[in-house]
Enzyme design. Structure first.
Site, mmCIF file in Angstrom:
data_model
loop_
_atom_site.group_PDB
_atom_site.id
_atom_site.type_symbol
_atom_site.label_atom_id
_atom_site.label_comp_id
_atom_site.label_asym_id
_atom_site.label_seq_id
_atom_site.Cartn_x
_atom_site.Cartn_y
_atom_site.Cartn_z
ATOM 1 N N SER A 81 0.792 -1.232 0.000
ATOM 2 C CA SER A 81 0.000 0.000 0.000
ATOM 3 C C SER A 81 0.819 1.276 0.000
ATOM 4 O O SER A 81 0.252 2.360 0.143
ATOM 5 C CB SER A 81 -0.925 0.005 1.230
ATOM 6 N N LYS A 115 -6.699 2.831 8.739
ATOM 7 C CA LYS A 115 -5.734 3.840 8.307
ATOM 8 C C LYS A 115 -6.283 5.260 8.468
ATOM 9 O O LYS A 115 -5.596 6.162 8.962
ATOM 10 C CB LYS A 115 -5.337 3.603 6.843
#
Length: 938
Positions: free
Chosen positions: A828, A871
């Site tokens: 990511s 996140k």
């Protein structure tokens, strides 16, 4: 007489009142108060293993010695006073056989061999000993841990040509047969219930044994063991070395008993042990059944005191056995009340008939009875009524919300099941009403009084109508909705509430709950039961759970299904679960012990697992998987304020107003002292804080100054109670410089997320790339992909003067991610690496309050990543204002808490060029390209 041989043997002191004669087998019960026998047995096993080739213990000789009698001298003669009367001295007090000495024992005994050891399953066992030859105890060498001494052997010396002994032998046989006949007659004629007789089978066996016996001494010993006589008289028989004297003594005893029984026709008790001849099991069973059917009694052989022989109890001779039919009737009533299925009822009736033919003393009786009791305890049709009223969904939703915060997917699935269940019930209610109406129409009309005594003439129209109504009735019955409970698999990290959620489901449904722990199960029989042919066989965990809850529609929790053992010599437990968890097969689940199909379709199975990797694919395919992610920081804060803190206040003896938590304090504990998926460690840390406050409150109260106690908790108090911070959160920078980008990370250990700084520096070199920060292989590949794209588009980005120039010529770069001790990996960070490289080479700084996540391809496309919820919550907590997300993750934003969506500006991008426009909106790139939000993939 030849000189006797001597030997040193271990000695067993027989129980008081017990005498063992040659040729007779006797049982000696061994309990905790006979440690001498246990020690002796250990010695026998050791000697058998070292001295004999096959290790048989019956090859190691021992000696069995009875207790002495105060009425006999060491030679077995009665003690008399000067006037000729028998000494009437009182008997000595009871002597513990385990502590017997030389003075306590009779001078005569028998050499014996141990023929077997029978366990009772309660820590006690029984020793089987068989007398072999007479011995005289000469000397005792040791008394601990068991008796051991010198003995002399005496063999019977018989002259077959002696006419006197021959006549005595024939007389002994005649009296022995008369005793057998009298005992058999006493079993047939009316007698008292407390005095048993002799069965025909045993009578024939005894008569055959007496006829075939050729040794007078052996027959005398055997009959002395059977005849009714005193302890001293048996000792005299034991001490009689001369066979003539022994036979004469036994003839005297037999003559006395036979004469007494003939005169009074009284039944007696045969005091003996196992008959030393074999009995065919089939013929014995047939004979016993014949006697029982004729209503006659049986015989009971019992040994004196501690001894125990082969049992032949009468079927109706004692009060305990007269209660047996009542117990069988009670068992039959329980089976009738259980409402067995037709197949189960057929097998139960067959087993009941078989049980009535088995004697309670036989081992098969207990096996059959246990099986029938298990059938009676299984809930074949008993169910609990589900709470399916107008308020069902509202009540269930409130119950689930009260017990668990979040977990919306699981709650939604359970509410769907409840709604479907309620709709099916309403349909079934309507169908039942129609069935009742149809049944009333099907019933034939009652004949009138005028037609009494006349043969009714069938009406074709009526018969046709009844046939049509029967077809309609069958059609209505087929329209009834059948409920098949779902089989759910809750997958998630430890501590997120999977087990407690299953219990809440049972409460919401109003059903009984049972938990089956599958962790560490290695045997297939644990799931499907043992076959009844095995000793101590029992049903599997599923049937045992049904017996425990007592209903056919409980909620079963299969805990830790991912930790079930694999295939081994004991079978494959996970394969045994295939039938249990298959909705199409578990309606006919067959347990090995029950061996009758059991319907499990009404059971609601909820399995839990931490990982799907260890669950076999066929088993996983049978379950509906619901993933429960770790709790986010916001969810943990709600759970702590609503559930954990009130619970721990009660546990630590504090009231709600004695300790006051603020949201800031709870967030500090979550962020700085825990990093987990669930809330178990959070609950422990809250408990530690409350214990510290409890000490402060107790000290202030004991000192008489309760006003000095402050119930409010501050952030500074947390460090005082819990110590220094265990985890440190990253905070967004106030300023920035080229080459530094803020990325986003979700910790694999739980539902926490945070920001991660990506730092890139350049220096003169040869084009090498150095990576530090404990980066994983996937993260290293993301750096290589980002560098390749930047090098390929360096001229378009205005970083080189011409397209052929290599931007890495005479330059090396170093990529670093702080917190070097924490492993980092995942796909990511591709967009973050690319933007950091462009920032470094162009000299443009990235705004410090902007973070980004997403993977890139060599074409520059930004692809989706996971952990968006964690996140973004971590980004908001770190002070980030703007977040760049892949366009494919637009769907994940809908699951975000409202406060996160309100606190962050979320921008979706699909290509690096699109991301560059949002990072530096005022910048101009020479080769900038336009990329629409929707691209063709044709």
């Amino acid at each position: 007489m030849a000189r006797p041989q001597s030997a040193t043997l271990p000695l067993i002191a027989l129980p008081k009142g017990s005498v063992l004669l040659p040729g007779v087998v006797q049982r000696i019960a061994v309990s905790a108060n006979r440690p001498d026998i246990a020690s002796l047995l250990a010695t026998v096993y050791t000697r058998a293993a070292s001295k004999t080739q096959n290790g048989r213990i019956d090859a190691v000789p021992i000696a069995c010695v009875p207790f002495a009698s105060p009425f006999l001298d060491p030679k077995g003669q009665l003690l008399l006073l000067q006037n000729g009367e028998r000494d009437t001295a009182p008997d000595r007090p009871d002597i513990d056989p385990g502590k017997a000495t030389k003075a306590d024992l009779f001078s005569w005994g028998v050499a014996a061999k141990i023929t077997g050891v029978e366990g009772r399953g309660t820590g006690e066992f029984t020793l089987l000993v068989e007398g072999v030859m007479r011995v005289r105890v000469e000397k005792i060498y040791s008394e601990k841990p068991y008796l051991e001494g010198k003995v002399s052997y005496f063999q019977d010396e018989v002259s077959l040509s002696d006419p006197i002994l021959g006549e005595q032998f024939q007389h002994l046989k005649q009296l022995s047969r008369e005793l057998v006949v009298v005992l058999r007659l006493s079993a047939i004629l009316p007698r008292s219930g407390s005095s048993p007789g002799l069965s025909p089978l045993l009578a024939r066996r005894l008569d055959l044994f007496i006829t075939k016996q050729k040794l007078p001494g052996a027959l005398a010993d055997f009959m002395a063991n059977i005849v009714e006589c005193s302890y001293e008289e048996r000792l005299q028989v034991l001490a009689a070395l001369d066979v003539k004297q022994r036979v004469e003594k036994v003839i005297e005893l037999l003559d006395r008993q036979v004469g007494t029984m003939k005169n009074g026709l009284r039944t007696t008790t045969i005091t003996a042990t196992a008959v030393p001849f074999s009995i065919a099991p089939d013929s014995m069973q047939k004979e016993i059944e014949k006697i029982w059917k004729s209503g006659r009694g049986g015989a009971s052989i019992k040994t004196p005191a501690q001894g125990a022989g082969m049992p032949f109890p009468p079927p109706g001779g004692s009060p305990d056995e007269e209660q047996e039919p009542n117990e069988l009737e009670e068992l039959q009533k329980r089976l009738d009340a259980a409402k067995l299925t037709p197949e189960a009822a057929k097998i139960a009736n067959r087993e009941i008939k078989r049980l009535k033919k088995i004697h309670p003393a036989q081992a098969e009786y207990a096996v059959a009875r246990t099986y029938l009791e298990t059938l009676a305890e299984i809930p074949w049709t008993a169910t609990t009524d589900d709470r399916l009223g107008p308020q069902t969904l509202t009540t269930a939703r409130k119950q689930l919300d009260d017990d668990h915060y979040g977990l919306e997917k699981v709650k939604k699935r359970l509410l769907e099941y409840l709604a479907v269940l309620r709709l099916k019930q309403s349909i079934n209610d309507d169908v039942d009403t129609q069935i009742k109406e149809a049944e009333q129409q099907v019933s034939p009309p009652e004949p009138s009084k005028e037609d009494d005594g006349k043969t009714p003439i069938p009406d074709p129209d009526v018969e046709e109508k009844l046939k049509a109504n029967n077809v309609k009735l069958e059609l209505l019955r087929s329209r009834r909705m059948v409920d098949k409970s779902p089989i759910l698999l809750l997958v998630g990290p430890p501590g997120v509430g999977k087990t407690s959620l299953a219990r809440s489901v049972a409460i919401a449904l109003g059903r009984k709950f049972h938990r089956i722990s599958l962790g560490g199960v290695r045997d297939e029989a644990e799931i499907r039961g043992h076959r009844r042919t095995y000793v101590a066989a029992m049903p599997g965990l599923v049937v045992q759970g049904l017996k425990k809850v007592g209903v056919a529609n409980p909620v079963f929790l299969l805990d830790e299904i991912d930790k079930v053992g694999g295939s081994s010599v004991h079978g494959d437990p996970s394969a045994a679960l295939l039938e249990v968890l298959d909705p199409e097969q578990n309606c006919t689940f067959t347990d090995h012990y029950i061996n009758i199909p059991i319907d499990l379709s009404k059971v609601m199975f909820i399995a839990t697992a931490n990982s799907l990797d260890t669950i076999p694919a066929p088993l996983l395919d049978r379950m509906e998987t619901i993933y429960i992610p770790g709790y986010t920081t916001l969810e943990k804060r709600h759970i702590a304020m609503q559930h954990l803190i009130p619970k721990q206040l009660r546990v630590n003896g504090l009231s709600d107003d004695q300790v006051i938590f603020s949201e800031e304090v709870v967030s500090k504990i979550i962020e700085s002292y825990t990093r987990e998926s669930g809330v178990r460690n959070l609950e422990r840390e809250i408990s530690s804080v409350l214990r510290g406050k409890a000490v402060e409150f107790a000290d202030a109260k004991d000192a008489g100054h309760p006003e000095n106690y402050k119930p409010e908790l501050s952030v500074d108090d947390i460090e005082r109670f819990l110590g220094i911070e265990k985890y440190e959160e990253e905070i967004a920078e106030k300023t920035s410089r080229p080459g530094i980008v803020t990325g986003l990370v979700a910790y694999s250990s739980g539902g926490n997320g945070s920001i991660l700084f990506i730092e890139i520096a350049d220096m003169p070199g040869n084009g090498s790339v150095q990576l530090t920060g404990k980066l994983g292989d996937v993260l290293k590949e993301s750096v290589e992909v980002a560098l390749t794209w930047v090098k390929a588009h360096a001229y378009e980005l205005g970083l080189t003067q011409n397209p052929a120039e290599n931007i890495m010529k005479d330059r090396s770069i170093h990529v670093h991610c702080p917190s070097g001790s924490i492993p980092k990996d995942g796909p990511s960070s591709g967009i973050s690496q690319a933007i950091a490289l462009i920032s470094l080479f162009s000299g443009k700084a990235v705004p410090p309050t902007m973070a980004m996540t997403g993977e890139i391809s060599l074409r520059g496309r930004i692809t989706a990543v996971g952990g968006i919820k964690e996140k973004l919550i971590g980004a908001l907590r770190a002070g980030v204002k703007t977040v760049l997300l892949p366009a494919q993750n637009r769907k994940d934003v809908k699951d975000l808490p409202q406060e996160v969506r309100d606190g962050l500006e979320i921008i979706h991008v699909s290509h690096i060029w699109e991301a560059l426009r949002h990072v530096w909106p005022d910048a101009h790139w020479p080769g900038e390209q336009e990329y629409p939000s929707v691209q063709s993939r044709l």
